[in-house]
Write a protein that holds these residues in place. Sequence first.
Motif, mmCIF file in Angstrom:
data_model
loop_
_atom_site.group_PDB
_atom_site.id
_atom_site.type_symbol
_atom_site.label_atom_id
_atom_site.label_comp_id
_atom_site.label_asym_id
_atom_site.label_seq_id
_atom_site.Cartn_x
_atom_site.Cartn_y
_atom_site.Cartn_z
ATOM 1 N N ALA A 438 1.937 -76.196 9.898
ATOM 2 C CA ALA A 438 2.996 -77.137 9.527
ATOM 3 C C ALA A 438 4.353 -76.518 9.782
ATOM 4 N N SER A 439 5.288 -77.324 10.191
ATOM 5 C CA SER A 439 6.664 -76.884 10.378
ATOM 6 C C SER A 439 7.580 -78.082 10.147
ATOM 7 N N GLY A 440 8.872 -77.869 10.303
ATOM 8 C CA GLY A 440 9.816 -78.968 10.121
ATOM 9 C C GLY A 440 10.154 -79.184 8.662
ATOM 10 N N LYS A 441 10.378 -80.433 8.296
ATOM 11 C CA LYS A 441 10.810 -80.770 6.944
ATOM 12 C C LYS A 441 9.763 -80.345 5.914
ATOM 13 N N ASN A 442 10.244 -79.870 4.795
ATOM 14 C CA ASN A 442 9.350 -79.387 3.736
ATOM 15 C C ASN A 442 9.680 -80.112 2.429
ATOM 16 N N PRO A 443 9.158 -81.329 2.237
ATOM 17 C CA PRO A 443 9.530 -82.128 1.050
ATOM 18 C C PRO A 443 8.878 -81.592 -0.216
ATOM 19 N N ASP A 444 9.345 -82.110 -1.380
ATOM 20 C CA ASP A 444 8.766 -81.702 -2.658
ATOM 21 C C ASP A 444 7.308 -82.102 -2.778
ATOM 22 N N ARG A 445 6.909 -83.204 -2.150
ATOM 23 C CA ARG A 445 5.520 -83.663 -2.182
ATOM 24 C C ARG A 445 5.144 -84.159 -0.802
ATOM 25 N N ASP A 446 3.844 -84.082 -0.488
ATOM 26 C CA ASP A 446 3.414 -84.475 0.845
ATOM 27 C C ASP A 446 1.914 -84.717 0.842
ATOM 28 N N VAL A 447 1.436 -85.454 1.856
ATOM 29 C CA VAL A 447 0.014 -85.658 2.090
ATOM 30 C C VAL A 447 -0.227 -85.416 3.574
ATOM 31 N N TYR A 448 -1.164 -84.506 3.865
ATOM 32 C CA TYR A 448 -1.548 -84.265 5.250
ATOM 33 C C TYR A 448 -2.775 -85.124 5.558
ATOM 34 N N LEU A 449 -2.701 -85.943 6.594
ATOM 35 C CA LEU A 449 -3.782 -86.851 6.981
ATOM 36 C C LEU A 449 -4.429 -86.301 8.245
ATOM 37 N N GLY A 571 5.929 -79.834 -6.850
ATOM 38 C CA GLY A 571 5.958 -78.372 -6.802
ATOM 39 C C GLY A 571 7.111 -77.818 -6.004
ATOM 40 N N GLY A 572 8.126 -78.626 -5.758
ATOM 41 C CA GLY A 572 9.341 -78.116 -5.150
ATOM 42 C C GLY A 572 9.158 -77.526 -3.772
ATOM 43 N N GLY A 573 8.486 -78.250 -2.877
ATOM 44 C CA GLY A 573 8.333 -77.770 -1.503
ATOM 45 C C GLY A 573 7.230 -76.753 -1.325
ATOM 46 N N HIS A 574 6.303 -76.684 -2.279
ATOM 47 C CA HIS A 574 5.184 -75.735 -2.181
ATOM 48 C C HIS A 574 4.053 -76.352 -1.358
ATOM 49 N N ASN A 575 4.329 -76.699 -0.105
ATOM 50 C CA ASN A 575 3.329 -77.351 0.741
ATOM 51 C C ASN A 575 2.485 -76.334 1.490
ATOM 52 N N LEU A 576 1.363 -76.809 2.050
ATOM 53 C CA LEU A 576 0.516 -75.956 2.865
ATOM 54 C C LEU A 576 1.244 -75.608 4.158
ATOM 55 N N GLY A 577 1.007 -74.380 4.634
ATOM 56 C CA GLY A 577 1.642 -73.956 5.869
ATOM 57 C C GLY A 577 0.678 -73.904 7.034
ATOM 58 N N ARG A 578 -0.375 -73.080 6.908
ATOM 59 C CA ARG A 578 -1.387 -73.013 7.960
ATOM 60 C C ARG A 578 -2.754 -73.033 7.304
ATOM 61 N N PHE A 579 -3.666 -73.840 7.854
ATOM 62 C CA PHE A 579 -4.989 -73.968 7.247
ATOM 63 C C PHE A 579 -5.997 -74.342 8.327
ATOM 64 N N ARG A 580 -7.279 -74.174 7.968
ATOM 65 C CA ARG A 580 -8.364 -74.554 8.870
ATOM 66 C C ARG A 580 -9.511 -75.094 8.036
ATOM 67 N N LEU A 581 -10.233 -76.097 8.577
ATOM 68 C CA LEU A 581 -11.318 -76.761 7.872
ATOM 69 C C LEU A 581 -12.652 -76.463 8.557
ATOM 70 N N SER A 582 -13.676 -76.290 7.726
ATOM 71 C CA SER A 582 -15.053 -76.173 8.223
ATOM 72 C C SER A 582 -15.929 -77.037 7.337
#
Length: 1013
Positions: A438-449, A571-582
């Motif tokens: 993830a990069s760019g804007k870092n809002p207080d809340r977010d949903v990654y689809l 959480g004040g911009g405490h979003n995920l940065g890099r992740f991977r799913l299995s």
Amino acid sequence: MTRFLVACCLLLLLTSGLSAETPIVFNRDVRPILSDRCFACHGPDASSRAADLRLDDRESATQDLGGHRAIVEGNANQSELIRRVTSSDEFEVMPPPEHGEPLTSTEIGVLRQWINQGARYQKHWSFESLKRPAVPAGAAHPVDAFVRSQLKSTELTPSAQADPRILARRLAFDITGLPPETDVVDTFVTSPTDANYQSMVNQLLESPHYGERMAIYWLDLVRYADTLGYHGDQPRSVSPYRDYVIEAFNENKPFDQFTIEQLAGDLLPEATLTQKVASTYNRLNRASGEGGVQPKEYLAKYSADRVRTTGAVWLGLTTGCAECHDHKFDPITARDFYSFAAFFADIKEQGIVRSAMHVAQLPVPTPEQEQQLALLNKQIQEAEERYQQRSPEIVAARIAWEKKLKDQTDHWQIVTPREARSEGNAKLDILEDGSVLASGKNPDRDVYLLTVDAAEFSSQSGLIALRLELMPDKSLPKSGPGRASNGNLVLHAVEMVVNNRKVKWDKAVASHSQKNHSPQYVVDRLKNGWAILPQTGKPQQLILSGHVLDDPSSEEIQTKAYEIRLRQNHGGGHNLGRFRLSVSRDAEAVTSLLNIPGEVRQIAGVPADERTPDQQATIDTIFREQTPLLKETRDLLSKLRQDKEKLEKSIVTTLATTATDPRTIRILPRGNWMDDSGEVVDPAVPHFLPPFEQSSNERLTRLDLAKWMTSKNNPLVARTFVNRVWMLFFGQGLSRTVDDLGSQGQPPTHPELLDWLADEFIESGWDVKHLIKLIVTSETYRQSSNVDAEARKKDPYNLQYSRQSRWRLDAEMIRDNALSVSGLLNPAIGGASAKPYQPAGYWAQLNFPKRTYQHDTGPNQYRRGVYTHWQRTFLHPSMLAFDAPAREECTAQRSRSNTPLQSLVLLNDPTFVEAARALATETIRQDANDFADRLSWMIHKTLMRAPRPEEVTLLKQLYQTDLARYRSEAEAAQQIVTVGMTPVPEDIDQAELAAWTSVARTLLNLHETITRY
């Protein structure tokens, strides 16, 4: 104060028969007058000097000032100084009226006589090189020889030796701070021979309580305390330093080594733990933990504090005056001040002491703790060797475990999203390894689809498992894996839809979770959120297992048929940065892998002969953490490590000195820490004292300073220490101003004696016990303190030592005496600070944090006063009442007051009431037949003498009155006998015990009880 000193000097001159032929001595007779009346405008401080005239410097004082000179050697009448001090013109007279009263005729006479005799100057007496004077004839003991030689010029004669009982009691208090044992006094009273006296001196000097008594004074000098001193005055751990001081005096550590270890123990080659503890001296300054302070300002405060304290403790000088300008009375310049400060610029410290924690907390285990720690380390090492064994059984189990791990790992498949987007407009990039960044804007809340292909989620059983790997990345704050400024993240929900059906999570396990966020729970949402602090910058994982619901999703929001949502609600911009799913196709096979890091599963898929050493070590570690074959050893190791951790937490620490690259030290104009215009200075000793003999151009260190302090070329250290030791045994120094041996101080009454003792101290190898023994074995020390009217009139301040002095005991000794004679004293040496009884609410104004005082409930309650917790801003009230200093600054001499409050403390403080009750209990238990016999025992125990007839009469009346009262008022009796923690004896009548307690309280309150004669 200085006018008093001048008067004392003049008194000496007058009593010695001053005449026109009497030689005037500059340091003794003239300097005190000039320092008191002239140096403020005509002294060392150039910034305030008037008429470009220095009267402290002979060349300046005698120079041509345009047809006249301030001093014309040999001719007072032509000297401008005499004309101006005798002028009747208010515009010419010196000192000017606004600066003080004119000189007296006696003072003017001294100046006239001095000028007429040639106006000979001297270096200030304490700056003169130390030379050993010849011992006058006429006495066997050198101290007596010097004192009696000077007495011959007066009409005074030495006093007789003190009563043996008084002498024994005096000696015990002076050397140990405790009353003597009654049998020791009785033996000496029976045979007060010189040999018995010498034996008593030796025994007291070898007592472990000698070190405690000496430490009381030394801790005043170095401003030792258990708290910071500023703002919240939070506690800090420095008690090992106090114990070092006690041990140093007890083992008679040479004073030069004692000095070196405190100033620079950490800089000694292969410094021992003891030497590092000694360096705590450098950290005893007041400090602040208040968040709003300016660190630079407080570093300047700490620096200046060290100069003031070190200058006062070892040099006996008031260096603090030169923080803002050159000293007005002594030749200490501002350059000297800051050059001296530069010695301490290498001390690692912070301007703000966060949460009362400091940079360097040094563990200081007791000998018993050291032994326990060594044993635990040995046991841990042996257990670790067993744990790391490579037996055939272990090797076979490892091979089987790896095969099973590989088989189970095959159930996992990395999911590479076909599409990744953010509701919060963050940019999500899908990388080659299938991870999402993830990069760019870092809002207080977010949903990654995340949309994936249907094939990724095929599951015949309806069971499914998902692994979310959180991965560090250099593009993220603190390397991530979160996008908060500290690399943290907060995840609130992992939602999954398979073929338009929701997944219900039955289990979730995280590799890390914060306190109160247990990972072992059934999840639909992740409750309060899963955060990864303090493990930022490291890979983390969350594994969820569950099942696909039978009913299609009834969500109103639009979804893809195969989708994963990662939700962060706040959480004040405490979003995920890099992740991977299995995902796993068989959720039942996931259980055993939940605590296996993904990295290990990947290593398991690499052939053994292709693994790197780090990979082999990683997988071996995980195997040994799980195999049943090593469970017993694992459990043992875990217990041993827990025991070691518990032991280490119980070890007292001290605030040791740690050296680092020196800070830049510059002269601060007028002491202004914000003014950086001053010249940068390197470490240097005061310019007017013997220079440091430097063999190279390297920067001088604290170790160099310490060695210079106790070099024989330095005349101040030995004089300062000897003068103060003399004060401990005579109530005043040979120079009465023990805190200032400079121009504003009083010259010594016996300069040759002071110099002889100082030289003897150095020649003895800086042997403190030798110095003390020299003093207390003299007849001068052994004199009676009784004084007749004639002697009091001729020498009211006992400057000639024709008698001993008497004074009220120090605060600690008053308490120690009560505990000792009552049998309550805990004689243990050293240890953490103790908290005796204290009035409730006394700490009510302490904040940051608010604190409630809790007195000790065990043996620590009865420790000696030297171990009392020293709260600088709220010193223990009993100590405060008896003039103990707060120790915010160096205290070279305590004041001694006499107030009604002190009597109230002795009567009502729980410590003294409990001591009186304990003394009363022991009195009643004596094999005595009547009141007089019991009273005789109590007075002998308390004062080491028999009661006087009038005392028996008065105390018997008190006893009978109170006994009658307590017999009729049982509740009042119970109140008095239950004060303190000591159990109330069941075999003694409470009314009788209460009445005897009244008698004991009276005795403990006597002037005689708390006075050293």
